[in-house]
Design a protein around this motif. Structure first.
Motif, PDB file in Angstrom:
ATOM      1  N   GLU A  30      34.880  51.222   7.081  1.00  9.79           N
ATOM      2  CA  GLU A  30      35.853  51.935   7.899  1.00  9.79           C
ATOM      3  C   GLU A  30      35.305  53.289   8.339  1.00  9.79           C
ATOM      4  OE1 GLU A  30      40.510  53.498   7.707  1.00  9.79           O
ATOM      5  OE2 GLU A  30      39.555  52.592   5.949  1.00  9.79           O
TER       6      GLU A  30
ATOM      7  N   ASP B 152      32.767  46.914  15.054  1.00  8.56           N
ATOM      8  CA  ASP B 152      33.889  47.544  15.757  1.00  8.56           C
ATOM      9  C   ASP B 152      34.616  48.397  14.719  1.00  8.56           C
ATOM     10  OD1 ASP B 152      36.082  48.329  17.160  1.00  8.56           O
ATOM     11  OD2 ASP B 152      36.738  46.333  17.761  1.00  8.56           O
TER      12      ASP B 152
ATOM     13  N   ALA C 283      40.463  45.121  14.134  1.00 10.15           N
ATOM     14  CA  ALA C 283      39.284  44.302  14.450  1.00 10.15           C
ATOM     15  C   ALA C 283      38.545  43.926  13.174  1.00 10.15           C
ATOM     16  CB  ALA C 283      38.359  45.062  15.391  1.00 10.15           C
TER      17      ALA C 283
ATOM     18  N   PHE D 172      36.101  51.281  15.214  1.00 11.74           N
ATOM     19  CA  PHE D 172      37.132  52.165  15.753  1.00 11.74           C
ATOM     20  C   PHE D 172      38.535  51.587  15.578  1.00 11.74           C
ATOM     21  CE2 PHE D 172      33.289  53.049  18.233  1.00 11.74           C
ATOM     22  CZ  PHE D 172      33.130  54.385  17.943  1.00 11.74           C
ATOM     23  N   ARG D 173      38.620  50.272  15.492  1.00 13.65           N
ATOM     24  CA  ARG D 173      39.930  49.618  15.441  1.00 13.65           C
ATOM     25  C   ARG D 173      40.033  48.847  14.131  1.00 13.65           C
ATOM     26  NH1 ARG D 173      42.162  44.697  17.569  1.00 13.65           N
ATOM     27  NH2 ARG D 173      40.063  44.047  18.162  1.00 13.65           N
TER      28      ARG D 173
ATOM     29  N   ASN E 266      38.129  44.670  25.705  1.00 15.10           N
ATOM     30  CA  ASN E 266      39.239  44.365  24.806  1.00 15.10           C
ATOM     31  C   ASN E 266      40.062  43.195  25.342  1.00 15.10           C
ATOM     32  OD1 ASN E 266      38.989  46.245  22.680  1.00 15.10           O
ATOM     33  ND2 ASN E 266      39.711  47.882  24.013  1.00 15.10           N
TER      34      ASN E 266
ATOM     35  N   ALA F 139      32.699  47.001  19.375  1.00 14.28           N
ATOM     36  CA  ALA F 139      33.990  47.443  19.895  1.00 14.28           C
ATOM     37  C   ALA F 139      34.169  47.030  21.344  1.00 14.28           C
ATOM     38  CB  ALA F 139      34.114  48.967  19.775  1.00 14.28           C
TER      39      ALA F 139
END
Length: 366
Positions: free
Chosen positions: A227, A202, A208, A204-205, A174, A255
């Motif tokens: 998502e 990615d 991003a 999870f975020r 990150n 990620a």
């Protein structure tokens, strides 16, 4: 500057899309039981920019080259100043080599690389009977360039239609500048006439995915995104869509993770395996983005990610904000994964292909 990406004239631009990938259960991504659904993405490169007359092209390229070298030297000034300061010493004696050793270690060249570079420099000084400190600095630039040459590599986008798409998987911790680097590379690929599809793996975020979508809009390319979906499923859908549409390049953003997060490192391996199920031989490139500010920690990252992914290249960012630019010498000694691109700023032009000679010259001020 990204001449190796230039292949053809860009097609007419169309409105880019953020395409929602099909929701696929995690176990399906590992071995899809049903025919995967290709994301109906309309992929486009930007409209052709106004080009200079052919007679002006060489002058323009020369100006761009000069501008880049100036930015590179400025970006590495914090590292280079400590090394260049050594050569204010008038005599070429043991004291000069001791000061230079300290400067190289402070620049995070690492003990092994420092010893190798100094041994090569001593041999050159002796064989060429160099007695002037300024000439020693020139010799150092040549020795350092020779040391870094093992890191040079030029990636090539395959031209054959049956080899599409060329799949690039991007990893990194990150904050290293992963998504921004993807945006810059996408820009240069599109400018060179290559169609590009981005995969927002990615999942999870949320930020991003949004950041990648911004770069997709800016570069007029489509983004496959979902998502909360399994990252491998998103990449699978992106590759299948690219195959159906005849798109040249797929770039998968993964990620951010630390190499000590073993479960996340295993997921990276899984994404690579799923990618291979979508297209034999994919991902063709596995690149790691590292922050030049991290110094010797970058070496540990390269080793860990290389063990997991068998890296084919590195992108080194933020070299303009550090006095640790010598870490590339340490990488060349301990884990020589090719450095494909280096970044010395935030502008599109500040990410360029790595050249050992240019880097060594900028680092030493020669």
């Amino acid at each position: 500057m990204f001449s190796f990406f230039r292949k053809k004239s860009p097609p007419p631009a169309v409105q880019p899309q953020v395409v929602e990938s099909q929701a696929i259960a995690p176990q399906t991504a590992e071995a899809p039981a049903t025919e995967p659904v290709s994301a109906p993405a309309a992929v486009a490169a930007p409209a052709p920019a106004a080009n200079a007359a052919p007679a002006e092209a060489p002058a323009t390229e020369a100006a761009e080259k000069k501008s880049w070298l100036a930015r590179l030297k400025q970006g590495l000034s914090r590292t280079g100043s400590s090394i260049a300061g050594v050569f204010g010493y008038v005599k070429v004696d043991e004291a000069l080599f001791e000061q230079l050793e300290d400067a190289l270690l402070m620049a995070d060249c690492g003990v092994t690389a420092t010893q190798k570079i100094l041994a090569g420099l001593r041999a050159r000084v002796k064989s060429e009977r160099i007695e002037d400190a300024a000439a020693v600095r020139t010799a150092l630039a040549k020795v350092l360039a020779d040391h870094l040459r093992a890191l040079e590599r030029t990636p090539q986008v395959p031209a054959a239609a049956d080899e599409k798409p060329w799949v690039v998987m991007i990893a990194g911790v990150n904050g290293a500048g992963k998504t921004t680097s993807i945006g810059k590379i996408t820009h240069h690929l599109s400018e060179g006439g290559h169609s590009v599809l981005l995969a927002a793996a990615d999942t999870f975020r949320a930020a991003a995915r949004e950041q990648l979508a911004v770069w997709g809009n800016r570069n007029q390319v489509s983004v496959v995104s979902q998502e909360g979906a399994d990252p491998g499923a998103v990449v699978f859908d992106a590759v299948q869509s690219a195959r159906a549409k005849g798109i040249d390049v797929v770039i998968a953003d993964t990620a951010g993770r630390l190499p000590t997060q073993l479960h996340l490192m295993e997921e990276l391996k899984k994404i690579a395996r799923v990618c291979g199920k979508a297209l034999d031989g994919a991902p063709h490139e596995r690149w790691l983005v590292i922050d030049g500010n991290t110094g010797q920690n970058a070496v540990a990252q390269v080793k860990a990610f290389n063990e997991a992914l068998q890296l084919t290249g590195l992108i080194v960012t933020k070299l303009d904000g550090t006095a640790k630019g010598g870490v590339l010498a340490a990488i060349a000694s301990t884990c020589p994964v090719p450095v494909l691109f280096i970044g010395v700023g935030e502008q599109l032009q500040d990410l360029q292909p790595f050249s050992a000679e240019e880097f060594a010259g900028a680092l030493t001020g020669a």
